[in-house]
Design an enzyme around this catalytic site. Structure first.
Site, mmCIF file in Angstrom:
data_model
loop_
_atom_site.group_PDB
_atom_site.id
_atom_site.type_symbol
_atom_site.label_atom_id
_atom_site.label_comp_id
_atom_site.label_asym_id
_atom_site.label_seq_id
_atom_site.Cartn_x
_atom_site.Cartn_y
_atom_site.Cartn_z
ATOM 1 N N ASP A 150 0.861 -1.195 0.000
ATOM 2 C CA ASP A 150 0.000 0.000 0.000
ATOM 3 C C ASP A 150 0.889 1.234 0.000
ATOM 4 O O ASP A 150 2.062 1.167 0.370
ATOM 5 C CB ASP A 150 -0.929 0.030 1.232
ATOM 6 C CG ASP A 150 -1.869 1.245 1.208
ATOM 7 O OD1 ASP A 150 -2.406 1.563 0.131
ATOM 8 O OD2 ASP A 150 -2.048 1.899 2.245
ATOM 9 N N SER A 151 0.294 2.369 -0.386
ATOM 10 C CA SER A 151 1.039 3.628 -0.355
ATOM 11 C C SER A 151 1.417 4.000 1.080
ATOM 12 O O SER A 151 2.345 4.768 1.287
ATOM 13 C CB SER A 151 0.185 4.735 -0.958
ATOM 14 O OG SER A 151 -1.001 4.868 -0.196
ATOM 15 N N GLY A 188 -3.245 9.007 -3.917
ATOM 16 C CA GLY A 188 -4.580 9.310 -4.440
ATOM 17 C C GLY A 188 -4.673 10.560 -5.295
ATOM 18 O O GLY A 188 -5.572 10.683 -6.121
ATOM 19 N N CYS A 213 -4.249 -1.484 -2.176
ATOM 20 C CA CYS A 213 -4.427 -0.047 -2.379
ATOM 21 C C CYS A 213 -5.304 0.098 -3.608
ATOM 22 O O CYS A 213 -4.966 -0.413 -4.684
ATOM 23 C CB CYS A 213 -3.058 0.593 -2.612
ATOM 24 S SG CYS A 213 -3.124 2.323 -3.079
ATOM 25 N N ASN A 214 -6.439 0.763 -3.449
ATOM 26 C CA ASN A 214 -7.351 0.924 -4.581
ATOM 27 C C ASN A 214 -6.748 1.798 -5.668
ATOM 28 O O ASN A 214 -6.952 1.568 -6.846
ATOM 29 C CB ASN A 214 -8.661 1.560 -4.110
ATOM 30 C CG ASN A 214 -9.458 0.605 -3.251
ATOM 31 O OD1 ASN A 214 -10.326 -0.094 -3.739
ATOM 32 N ND2 ASN A 214 -9.142 0.533 -1.966
ATOM 33 N N THR A 215 -6.017 2.828 -5.238
ATOM 34 C CA THR A 215 -5.447 3.758 -6.207
ATOM 35 C C THR A 215 -4.448 3.021 -7.098
ATOM 36 O O THR A 215 -4.475 3.155 -8.330
ATOM 37 C CB THR A 215 -4.772 4.936 -5.467
ATOM 38 O OG1 THR A 215 -5.682 5.418 -4.477
ATOM 39 C CG2 THR A 215 -4.394 6.038 -6.411
ATOM 40 N N GLU A 249 -3.725 9.072 7.976
ATOM 41 C CA GLU A 249 -2.253 9.008 8.077
ATOM 42 C C GLU A 249 -1.757 9.854 9.261
ATOM 43 O O GLU A 249 -0.743 9.558 9.861
ATOM 44 C CB GLU A 249 -1.589 9.494 6.781
ATOM 45 C CG GLU A 249 -1.757 8.537 5.596
ATOM 46 C CD GLU A 249 -0.801 7.343 5.588
ATOM 47 O OE1 GLU A 249 0.385 7.528 5.894
ATOM 48 O OE2 GLU A 249 -1.248 6.219 5.275
ATOM 49 N N CYS A 307 -11.253 2.685 -0.493
ATOM 50 C CA CYS A 307 -9.889 3.069 -0.142
ATOM 51 C C CYS A 307 -9.557 2.316 1.132
ATOM 52 O O CYS A 307 -10.359 2.303 2.076
ATOM 53 C CB CYS A 307 -9.787 4.577 0.082
ATOM 54 S SG CYS A 307 -8.189 5.077 0.758
ATOM 55 N N THR A 308 -8.378 1.703 1.152
ATOM 56 C CA THR A 308 -8.061 0.824 2.278
ATOM 57 C C THR A 308 -7.814 1.590 3.583
ATOM 58 O O THR A 308 -7.736 0.998 4.644
ATOM 59 C CB THR A 308 -6.840 -0.062 1.939
ATOM 60 O OG1 THR A 308 -5.758 0.787 1.535
ATOM 61 C CG2 THR A 308 -7.180 -1.028 0.826
ATOM 62 N N HIS A 309 -7.697 2.908 3.494
ATOM 63 C CA HIS A 309 -7.563 3.711 4.712
ATOM 64 C C HIS A 309 -8.905 3.922 5.420
ATOM 65 O O HIS A 309 -8.949 4.198 6.614
ATOM 66 C CB HIS A 309 -7.017 5.106 4.395
ATOM 67 C CG HIS A 309 -5.542 5.149 4.135
ATOM 68 N ND1 HIS A 309 -4.962 4.587 3.034
ATOM 69 C CD2 HIS A 309 -4.531 5.718 4.844
ATOM 70 C CE1 HIS A 309 -3.655 4.817 3.068
ATOM 71 N NE2 HIS A 309 -3.370 5.502 4.159
HETATM 72 N N1 DGL Z 1 -4.956 3.297 0.579
HETATM 73 C C1 DGL Z 1 -4.991 3.778 -0.760
HETATM 74 C C2 DGL Z 1 -6.229 3.313 -1.491
HETATM 75 O O1 DGL Z 1 -6.802 2.289 -1.126
HETATM 76 C C3 DGL Z 1 -4.877 5.261 -1.004
HETATM 77 C C4 DGL Z 1 -4.102 6.097 -0.148
HETATM 78 C C5 DGL Z 1 -3.372 7.169 -0.906
HETATM 79 O O2 DGL Z 1 -3.985 8.129 -1.387
HETATM 80 O O3 DGL Z 1 -2.176 6.988 -1.001
HETATM 81 O O4 DGL Z 1 -6.642 3.919 -2.427
#
Ligand code: DGL
Length: 280
Positions: A16-17, A49, A79-81, A164, A198-200
Site C-alpha cells: 500500500d502507499s 490518491g 491499495c485501490n489507487t 495518516e 480506499c483501504t484507509h
Molecule cells: N490506501 C490507498 C487506497 O486504497 C490510497 C491512499 C493514498 O492516497 O495513497 O486507495
C-alpha cells in the site's frame, strides 16, 4: 541493475502507499494465519490518491519489484489507487518480462463481486481517493458483472491525510466525513450500499456510520479481499505452492522505522518490528 529473482517459495507481498493496506493485511491474516506475509508501505511518498497515472504506475511497479526481490511470488496491491491505476499495466506489460510465473492481484475486483448480493435498490455509491474516482475503475468493474447497477462516486481527498495523521477520531474529521457522505447522497438519494473504496477508510468507519442515514449498507473491503485470496490460492495450486507457511509477518517502509511502527500499532493493535527500504 535488477537483482536475480529467487525461484524458491516466499511470503505473500502486501503493498500500500501507506498504512491503509494494514486493514487488508489484518483480514487476510485472520483468514489465512498459516501463510507468511511481507507488508510494504511507501510511506515516504504517500498519498498516491492525488498523483497522476504515470507516477502511481511507476511507484507501484517499483514496490512490486522490491517485493519480488524479497522472495514474494504473489503480491496483493492492497491499495485501490494502485489497483485502479497500475494493476492492469503491470499484469499485461511488466509481468511477462519480469517473470511470467509471478502474480500481482488488486482489491477492486474482489470488492465489486459481492455488490450484487448487497444492494436491493441497485444504486451503489463509492467513496474513494480522487485517483480511484477519476480512473472510473469502480463503475467499469461493477458494470462488467452487474450492468443494471447505477454507480455514483465521490472523491474524499482529505480522508487519507486524516488517517495518516491519526486524526480519524478527532472532531476535525467530522466535518470532512459528513461533507462527502452528504455530497454522495445528493448525487443519488436512492443509494442503499456504499463501498469504502480506499483501504484507509475502515479507520473512519465509526464516524462514517454516524453520518449515514439508516438502512444504508457499508462494504468494507478487507473481508472480501481475504476470501477472494483464499479462493484464488485454492484454484491456483501452482501459485499456492510458492507461498511459504510459517505464520510470520515482516514489515517494510520507505519512511522512518520508528514512525511506521508507532502508527502501524494503531491499525494492528500490536507492537511490530520494521525495516526501512529504498525503492527505486
Ligand atoms: N490506501 C490507498 C487506497 O486504497 C490510497 C491512499 C493514498 O492516497 O495513497 O486507495
Amino acid at each position: 541493475m535488477k537483482k536475480e529473482l529467487s525461484k524458491t517459495a516466499g511470503a505473500i507481498g502486501i503493498f500500500d502507499s501507506g498504512y491503509g493496506g494494514l486493514t487488508i493485511l489484518n483480514q487476510i491474516k485472520q483468514t489465512m494465519p498459516e501463510y507468511d506475509y511481507i507488508y510494504l508501505g511507501d510511506n515516504a511518498r504517500t498519498p498516491y490518491g492525488t498523483r497522476s497515472f504515470e507516477i502511481v504506475y511507476e511507484f507501484t511497479l517499483q514496490a512490486v519489484n522490491k517485493l519480488f526481490e524479497m522472495g514474494c511470488h504473489l503480491v496483493i496491491l492492497a491499495c485501490n489507487t494502485a489497483s485502479a491505476k497500475a494493476l492492469r499495466s503491470i499484469q499485461i506489460n511488466d509481468l511477462p518480462k519480469i517473470d511470467p510465473n509471478r502474480r500481482v492481484l488488486g482489491v477492486i475486483r474482489p470488492t465489486v463481486e459481492c455488490i450484487g448480493s448487497v444492494t436491493h435498490s441497485k444504486h451503489v455509491g463509492v467513496l474513494a481517493t480522487s485517483g480511484t474516482i477519476i480512473s472510473g475503475s469502480y463503475p467499469l468493474e461493477i458494470h462488467k458483472l452487474y450492468p443494471d447497477i447505477v454507480v455514483s462516486g465521490e472523491a474524499c481527498p482529505m480522508w487519507v491525510p486524516l488517517v495518516e495523521n491519526k486524526e480519524y477520531d478527532s472532531p476535525g474529521a467530522d466535518y470532512f466525513v459528513k461533507q462527502h457522505i452528504d455530497n454522495l447522497l445528493k448525487k443519488d438519494p436512492e443509494i442503499d450500499t456504499i463501498i469504502l473504496g480506499c483501504t484507509h477508510y475502515p479507520l473512519l468507519l465509526s464516524k462514517i456510520s454516524q453520518y449515514l442515514p439508516k438502512g444504508i449498507s457499508v462494504v468494507s473491503q478487507g473481508e472480501y479481499v481475504a476470501k477472494s485470496l483464499k479462493d484464488y490460492l485454492r484454484r491456483h495450486p501452482e501459485i499456492d505452492k510458492l507461498c511459504t507457511r510459517n505464520g510470520e509477518c515482516k514489515f517494510l517502509t520507505t519512511e522512518s522505522e520508528i514512525k511506521f511502527s508507532e502508527s502501524a500499532s494503531t491499525f494492528l493493535n500490536q507492537a511490530i518490528s520494521v525495516q526501512k527500504v529504498i525503492i527505486e
